[in-house]
Design a protein around this motif. Structure first.
Motif, mmCIF file in Angstrom:
data_model
loop_
_atom_site.group_PDB
_atom_site.id
_atom_site.type_symbol
_atom_site.label_atom_id
_atom_site.label_comp_id
_atom_site.label_asym_id
_atom_site.label_seq_id
_atom_site.Cartn_x
_atom_site.Cartn_y
_atom_site.Cartn_z
ATOM 1 N N ALA A 190 0.700 -1.095 0.067
ATOM 2 C CA ALA A 190 -0.021 0.064 0.013
ATOM 3 C C ALA A 190 0.701 1.310 -0.104
ATOM 4 N N SER A 191 2.057 1.199 0.621
ATOM 5 C CA SER A 191 2.791 2.473 0.534
ATOM 6 C C SER A 191 3.480 2.740 -0.556
ATOM 7 N N VAL A 192 3.902 1.470 -1.240
ATOM 8 C CA VAL A 192 4.318 1.712 -2.767
ATOM 9 C C VAL A 192 3.426 2.334 -3.587
ATOM 10 N N ILE A 193 2.087 1.836 -3.500
ATOM 11 C CA ILE A 193 1.097 2.703 -4.312
ATOM 12 C C ILE A 193 0.801 3.928 -3.972
ATOM 13 N N TRP A 194 1.232 4.326 -2.781
ATOM 14 C CA TRP A 194 0.726 5.967 -2.371
ATOM 15 C C TRP A 194 1.992 6.658 -2.781
ATOM 16 N N LYS A 195 3.141 5.927 -2.691
ATOM 17 C CA LYS A 195 4.322 6.554 -3.057
ATOM 18 C C LYS A 195 4.168 7.100 -4.566
ATOM 19 N N PHE A 196 3.525 6.455 -5.208
ATOM 20 C CA PHE A 196 3.333 6.824 -6.629
ATOM 21 C C PHE A 196 2.451 8.169 -6.872
ATOM 22 N N ILE A 197 1.554 8.073 -5.775
ATOM 23 C CA ILE A 197 0.643 9.087 -5.804
ATOM 24 C C ILE A 197 1.289 10.625 -5.216
ATOM 25 N N TYR A 198 2.271 10.392 -4.259
ATOM 26 C CA TYR A 198 2.706 11.575 -3.742
ATOM 27 C C TYR A 198 4.182 11.894 -4.679
ATOM 28 N N GLU A 199 4.269 10.985 -5.664
ATOM 29 C CA GLU A 199 5.718 11.000 -6.362
ATOM 30 C C GLU A 199 6.051 12.605 -6.712
ATOM 31 N N TRP A 224 5.821 16.324 -1.117
ATOM 32 C CA TRP A 224 4.639 16.112 -0.144
ATOM 33 C C TRP A 224 5.225 15.290 1.241
ATOM 34 N N ILE A 225 6.032 14.190 1.199
ATOM 35 C CA ILE A 225 6.168 13.607 2.507
ATOM 36 C C ILE A 225 7.620 14.215 3.061
ATOM 37 N N SER A 226 8.121 15.235 2.545
ATOM 38 C CA SER A 226 9.415 15.738 3.186
ATOM 39 C C SER A 226 8.727 17.076 3.900
ATOM 40 N N ILE A 227 7.698 17.323 3.967
ATOM 41 C CA ILE A 227 7.208 18.481 4.882
ATOM 42 C C ILE A 227 6.987 18.251 6.018
ATOM 43 N N PRO A 228 7.810 18.828 7.093
ATOM 44 C CA PRO A 228 7.661 18.311 8.598
ATOM 45 C C PRO A 228 6.448 18.688 8.922
ATOM 46 N N PHE A 229 5.744 17.800 9.877
ATOM 47 C CA PHE A 229 4.607 17.815 10.596
ATOM 48 C C PHE A 229 3.461 17.158 9.715
ATOM 49 N N TRP A 230 3.248 18.145 8.589
ATOM 50 C CA TRP A 230 2.094 17.746 7.329
ATOM 51 C C TRP A 230 2.344 16.295 6.975
ATOM 52 N N ASN A 231 3.669 16.054 6.761
ATOM 53 C CA ASN A 231 3.939 14.539 6.100
ATOM 54 C C ASN A 231 3.377 13.403 6.968
ATOM 55 N N ASN A 232 3.247 13.690 8.201
ATOM 56 C CA ASN A 232 2.449 12.837 9.023
ATOM 57 C C ASN A 232 1.262 12.547 8.697
ATOM 58 N N PHE A 233 0.409 13.523 8.258
ATOM 59 C CA PHE A 233 -1.085 13.358 7.914
ATOM 60 C C PHE A 233 -1.053 12.388 6.411
ATOM 61 N N PHE A 234 0.060 12.808 5.846
ATOM 62 C CA PHE A 234 0.134 11.900 4.274
ATOM 63 C C PHE A 234 0.235 10.638 4.646
ATOM 64 N N LEU A 235 1.379 10.500 5.309
ATOM 65 C CA LEU A 235 1.252 8.847 5.826
ATOM 66 C C LEU A 235 0.048 8.180 6.363
ATOM 67 N N MET A 236 -0.569 9.063 7.535
ATOM 68 C CA MET A 236 -1.593 8.557 8.138
ATOM 69 C C MET A 236 -2.839 8.110 6.919
ATOM 70 N N VAL A 237 -3.076 8.908 5.935
ATOM 71 C CA VAL A 237 -4.045 8.672 4.814
ATOM 72 C C VAL A 237 -3.933 7.167 4.303
ATOM 73 N N ILE A 238 -2.330 6.650 4.255
ATOM 74 C CA ILE A 238 -2.418 5.150 3.848
ATOM 75 C C ILE A 238 -3.062 4.422 4.804
#
Length: 337
Positions: free
Chosen positions: A159-168, A194-208
């Protein structure tokens, strides 16, 4: 691929066959040692009683042995290891625990875990409940439920690989292949990592994790909703209640126990979240969580078994109260059986 499939099938056949052979042989041996046939009345009754006392242990014995070897012993050994130094040789008392609560990265990991706990269980339970209610009222609800449940069959890494393409992200001037950046640039915005933005990147990971676990919440809550007596809903309709009132004042109170069990089950999962963070950011950009930090200390940079074990024990201590409460709620739901 063929050899892997063959190995998997072989393991299943041997495992299932071994279990069948064990239980058949154990019961046969028990009947031979304490025969109930071919003996006098009193002896037959005694042998039946002995069989009744021993037979349950034939079934739970192997499970208890595996539980002791692979769960209880590792917990005790990990606890003992947490009082030792980097190599696990010298006893240093509570020094590792003092380090943990004084370490900035450890405190940051706790704060991130708290953030995950505040968002993910609530979002999964709420979305699962809403979807369960809505899909029960449409003719293609079964298809919708199947599609929403599908991510649960995917591993966290997959699932993380799939979302990595979404955030690519691709550099400036390049075509953005990530869906999110493609949408942003299509609307005239600038692409971001997106996944390198401190604090907000936590939410991008939570979505997964929300994407994965909403299907679980939906299935459990949908089953609970179907157990609500129709008479209570019909009575509410006759009294003039609107759909919103029926949902919040009639349905939700009757399945509150199930909602709590779903919530706490996902909470336990969130406390142990590891795969998503490891795959997406590896804890960089202030996205570290306790399980990933434990992995870093235990297996990277030469390994510090004492500190890694300490973090593992802290995670276990955090999980135990929620797990106990969850079990009690589940027992209440089933009437104590």
């Amino acid at each position: 691929m063929a050899s892997q499939i063959f190995s998997a099938v072989l393991v299943i056949v041997i495992g299932v066959g071994g279990c069948v052979a064990y239980f058949w042989g154990a019961n046969k041996l028990l009947d031979l040692v304490f025969p109930a046939h071919g003996v006098s009345g009193g002896a037959a009754v005694d042998n039946l009683r002995r069989q009744g006392l021993i037979r349950p242990w034939l079934f739970i014995g192997p499970a208890m042995l595996i539980l002791i070897v692979y769960l209880i012993y590792p917990v005790i050994d990990t606890l003992w290891l947490s009082f030792h130094d980097r190599g696990g040789q010298n006893f240093i008392g509570l020094a590792n625990y003092e380090w943990a609560f004084g370490d900035r990265e450890f405190r940051n990991s706790i704060l991130n875990n708290v953030l995950w706990l505040a968002v993910v269980p609530a979002a999964c339970t709420f979305l699962g409940l809403i979807i369960a209610v809505l899909t029960d009222r449409i003719w293609w609800g079964t298809i919708a439920k199947s599609l929403i449940f599908l991510p649960l069959a995917i591993s966290f890494v997959g699932a993380s690989v799939i979302w990595k393409f979404i955030y690519e992200y691709k550099g400036e001037g390049q075509t953005q292949i990530g869906i999110l950046n493609a949408i942003v640039t299509g609307l005239g915005g600038d692409p971001h990592v997106w996944i390198s933005i401190p604090f907000w990147n936590n939410f991008f990971l939570m979505v997964i994790l929300i994407w994965i676990q909403t299907g679980f919440a939906m299935v459990i809550l949908s089953s609970a909703l179907r157990g609500i007596p129709e008479e209570t809903i019909e009575a509410a309709v006759i009294d003039g209640a609107n759909p919103f009132q029926i949902f919040w004042k009639i349905m939700v109170p009757q399945i509150w126990g199930t909602i709590a069990v779903v919530w706490t089950t996902i909470t336990i999962l969130v406390l142990k979240v590891f795969d998503i963070v490891l795959t997406m950011t590896n804890g960089q950009w202030n996205s570290q969580v306790l399980a990933n930090l434990m992995f870093d200390w235990m297996f990277r940079g030469g390994g510090d078994f004492g500190r890694g074990a300490t973090i593992a024990i802290i995670i276990m201590i955090a999980v135990i109260p929620i797990m106990v409460w969850n079990i009690r709620q589940a027992n209440k739901e089933t009437g104590g059986h």
